[in-house]
Design an enzyme around this catalytic site. Structure first.
Site, mmCIF file in Angstrom:
data_model
loop_
_atom_site.group_PDB
_atom_site.id
_atom_site.type_symbol
_atom_site.label_atom_id
_atom_site.label_comp_id
_atom_site.label_asym_id
_atom_site.label_seq_id
_atom_site.Cartn_x
_atom_site.Cartn_y
_atom_site.Cartn_z
ATOM 1 C CE LYS A 168 -25.325 41.785 42.938
ATOM 2 N NZ LYS A 168 -24.250 41.235 42.262
ATOM 3 N NE ARG A 227 -15.093 40.012 48.930
ATOM 4 C CZ ARG A 227 -15.042 39.546 48.056
ATOM 5 N NH1 ARG A 227 -13.879 40.572 47.265
ATOM 6 N NH2 ARG A 227 -15.312 39.275 46.704
#
EC number: 3.4.11.1
Length: 502
Positions: A281, A355
């Site tokens: 990130k 996920r």
């Protein structure tokens, strides 16, 4: 903070302060009119002089009002009477509590619960006042050496209800409001903890502490060794590069009269820090990625709330604890993972990791033969772009369940907005090398993430709450919001058949 309810006339209250409403423009509420009459027009004279217009959130503190036993009277601007809605009511309560705290009034009798709020009854007004009060007084200073202390903080608040027959209703509202507040407090404390303290093992320890207090709550954990034996390869891949072991915490609450009753399963994404992994990130605001366990914090908070309410229902709460870090041992873009379900996933981006953890947990919970499953996760930035910080994204393959959750959101003030989960979006997850990819591209990011999860939730009724925009605030008021504890708790209250309003 101590709360109670009573039914009585404002002029007879012996208290440090009584709180009454004034509508715009300079119009007294029914309770304020009673005070004005007993004080021989003292309050209306002040309003005629322009001391208070009655605009929402305006405050005027009066001392020694003639013929009134209370030391102080706090006049609270409530806006136009016909426009007083839920949002404005809670804003008024927040401003009132902050003002009372500043005045040194250690106790007060509040008549704002008698105001007419469109479509809401006494139960709702009292419960929301309790939750809003506790939320506004929350402060996370556990790690500060100098703790800010109010000189004479508000310690006792009495809510007045219109009639004596509503006292029981008010008491029930306080009981429920305190339980939800307690759950939100735990949620916020856990989420606000820094990642060097709050790791997957810390989540498990917090759950165990809760189980020590509540005998109908049992906690167990699944570590990496057991995950490997089960075949939870997707979950394991995400946490592989971290020095902190991935731990899935299983909280089993048995409150139903029939212990064999099928449980409702709540799953919380518990990424205690998400660096993005190899798909690192940007550095800006990366500190806020400690909040990527907001789903797990919401689940443990909800479990605390239902334990305190002793809801007659069976619930399993899963805290999917994990940490996503880069290293030479990290999983990579291009890797293909075999999930617990047997389906294969091509990794396109290691920052779409939530996920990959949740898909294995969704398969794992099949062993509980659940009545239904709700997962909650700070899953996608796309949901923040779509809905901002006010509504959580709701996805479900089961219409009745979706409607129940939307209704619980409206009741609790922790609202959600239903998003599409159409088959047309599934094609965006196609992979030339595996059953699916873990990323569907930039368009419809929140939807494709939910579509991914739906492939692992075929054996039960399922809903997904994306709380990426609602679980915490950035900026000056940075910190956990305590959501989604209210919506989940309200959903379970409704499911348990607990009587609420009039």
């Amino acid at each position: 903070m101590e709360f109670s309810v009573k039914s009585g006339s404002p002029e007879k209250q012996r208290s440090a302060c009584i709180v009454v409403g004034v509508y715009e423009p300079r119009r007294l509420s029914g309770i304020a009119e009673q005070l004005d009459k007993i004080s021989e027009g003292y309050i209306s004279n002040l309003l005629r002089r322009g001391d208070l217009e009655g605009k929402p959130g305006q405050m005027l503190l009066l001392h020694h009002v003639p013929n009134v036993l209370s030391e102080r009277v706090l006049l609270v601007g409530c806006g136009k009477e016909r426009e007083l809605d839920e949002r404005q009511y809670k804003q008024i309560i927040t401003k009132t509590i902050n003002t009372l705290n500043e005045t040194g009034s250690m106790e007060a009798v509040c008549f704002l619960t008698e105001l007419h709020v469109k479509g809401r009854d006494t139960y709702w007004k009292v419960r929301q006042a309790v939750e809003t009060t506790n939320s506004s007084l929350y402060c996370f200073d556990a790690l500060k050496t100098r703790k800010g202390e109010t000189r004479r903080p508000l310690r006792k608040l009495v809510f007045n209800v219109p009639t004596r027959r509503e006292l029981t209703l008010g008491e029930r509202a306080i009981e429920h409001g305190m339980a939800v507040s307690s759950g939100m407090h735990l949620c916020r404390d856990v989420a606000n903890m820094p990642p060097n303290i709050c790791n997957p093992a810390y989540l498990a320890s917090q759950a165990r502490q809760l189980a020590e207090i509540h005998e109908n709550l049992h906690v167990s954990t699944v570590g990496e060794e057991q995950m490997a034996k089960l075949g939870m390869n997707s979950y394991l891949a995400v946490g592989r590069a971290s020095a902190n072991e991935s731990i899935m915490t299983v909280m089993e609450y048995k409150g139903a009269v029939d212990s064999t009753e099928k449980p409702i399963v709540l799953i919380g994404k518990g990424l205690t820090f998400d660096s993005g992994g190899i798909s690192l990130k940007p550095g800006e605001a990366m500190d806020e990625m400690k909040y990527d366990m907001g789903g797990a914090a919401g689940v443990i908070g909800t479990m605390k709330a239902i334990c305190e309410m002793k809801l007659p229902i069976n619930v399993v709460g899963i805290l999917a604890g994990c940490e996503n870090m880069p290293s030479g041992n990290a999983y990579r873009p291009g890797d293909i993972l075999t999930t617990l379900s047997g389906q294969t996933v091509e990794v396109l981006n290691t920052d779409a990791e939530g996920r990959l953890v949740l898909c294995d947990v969704l398969t794992y919970v099949e062993r509980f033969d659940p009545e239904l499953v709700i997962d909650t996760a700070t899953l996608t930035g796309a949901c923040v772009i779509a809905l901002g910080k006010h509504a959580s994204g709701l996805f479900s393959s089961h219409n009745p369940l979706a409607h129940e959750l939307l209704n619980a959101g409206e009741q609790s003030g922790d609202r959600a907005w239903r998003m599409p989960l159409w088959d047309e979006y599934q094609d965006m997850l196609d992979s030339p090398f595996a059953d699916m990819t873990n990323l569907g591209g930039r368009p419809a990011g929140a939807i494709t993430a939910a579509c991914f999860l739906s492939r692992f939730a075929k054996k039960y009724n399922w809903a997904h709450l994306d709380v990426a925009g609602t679980a915490w605030n950035s900026g000056a008021n940075k910190g956990s919001t305590g959501r989604p504890v209210p919506i989940l708790t309200q959903f379970l209250i409704n499911r348990a058949g607990v009587e609420l309003g009039e």
